[in-house]
Design a protein around this motif. Structure first.
Motif: not given
Length: 284
Positions: A239-245, A202-204, A232-236, A2-7
């Motif tokens: 991750p969480t990725f936050f997008l800023h502009t 870590t794993a997260r 990272w996903l392929q390693e198990g 799972r990949l979490h994305v947000g703002c």
């Protein structure tokens, strides 16, 4: 997988009519945001600790797989600098309990004045924190990024308690030329200028990325992270990725685009659900 994305927030004036319908009450804005993104930075808790009932409403507006990365109050991290914080910390942990499994991490953002000499205080706090939560640390003192000894010391402190080190990647922003808007000029003055860090402890892992007003530059600047996050996903890892502009006007759509680009490299990653439709304005 799972990949979490947000703002950086779940409500923004410019999102009215696109992410949330017009005349949407404050109690429903998070619900509409959570149909676009599956994570959010909890910056509001930095400025004031909310009521427990308010936090319960956040949980009630979001699906079970939504994640919050919640910032510790500045009274703990910036004003008291970890001294005499037991009551503040105990109250804060009680307040956020309603998030339950939606709490991805408690985020300890430290000021630029937090230097290598202060790491011992951080170590003491991390070792005292309850283990039922995950923790993440963001530092802004340049020596943590340029001095290998200080970098290794902080990594060891984090590793001892399973704490993640959160990078705030502003390299694409500052490499994109002079500011072209008021929002970019403000970011130019306020955002940290530090080397990019791409190591997960870590794993997260959690990443904060700042793009430009120009979508093309934002997308070009995140290509490094598309590869890192896919790896990272392929390693198990999850991750969480936050997008800023600088203005964050298109941040929800850009966060979804980032997810799509990672999924193109990792086809086993499930797509994000389609956003909840926003009814167009009518004349009658």
């Amino acid at each position: 997988m799972r990949l979490h994305v947000g703002c950086a927030m779940w409500t923004h004036r410019s999102w009215t009519g696109s992410v949330v319908p017009k005349n949407t009450g404050s109690q429903d804005k998070l619900r509409f945001y959570s149909s676009w993104c599956n994570a959010v930075e909890g910056n509001t808790t930095f400025y004031a600790t909310p009521a427990r009932e308010t936090v319960g409403s956040w949980a009630g507006q979001t699906p079970g797989d939504f994640r919050f990365v919640v910032k510790l109050p500045r009274a703990i991290t910036h004003e008291k600098r970890f001294r005499g914080i037991d009551d503040d910390l105990r109250n804060f942990l009680r307040v956020i309990e309603p998030l339950g499994p939606r709490l991805e991490s408690l985020w300890i953002q430290l000021p630029g004045s937090f230097a290598p000499g202060d790491v011992a205080a951080l170590d003491q706090v991390l070792r005292r924190l309850p283990r039922e939560h995950r923790y993440s640390v963001e530092v802004r003192h340049p020596l943590f990024f340029t001095d290998p000894t200080e970098l290794n010391n902080l990594e060891k402190v984090c590793a001892a308690t399973g704490t993640e080190w959160v990078p705030f990647d502003t390299t694409a922003f500052f490499a994109g030329g002079a500011p072209t808007s008021d929002a970019e000029r403000e970011a130019w003055e306020r955002k940290p200028r530090l080397p990019r860090r791409s190591t997960a402890l870590t794993a997260r892992p959690i990443v904060r990325y700042l793009g430009r007003d120009d979508e093309t530059k934002t997308v070009a600047g995140w290509q490094h992270w598309v590869g890192v996050v896919a790896g990272w996903l392929q390693e198990g890892r999850s991750p969480t990725f936050f997008l800023h502009t600088p203005g964050n006007h298109d941040a929800p759509a850009l966060a979804r685009r980032f997810h799509d680009e990672v999924r193109a490299r990792v086809p086993a990653l499930e797509p994000l659900p389609e956003p909840e439709p926003v009814e167009p304005e009518t004349l009658f």
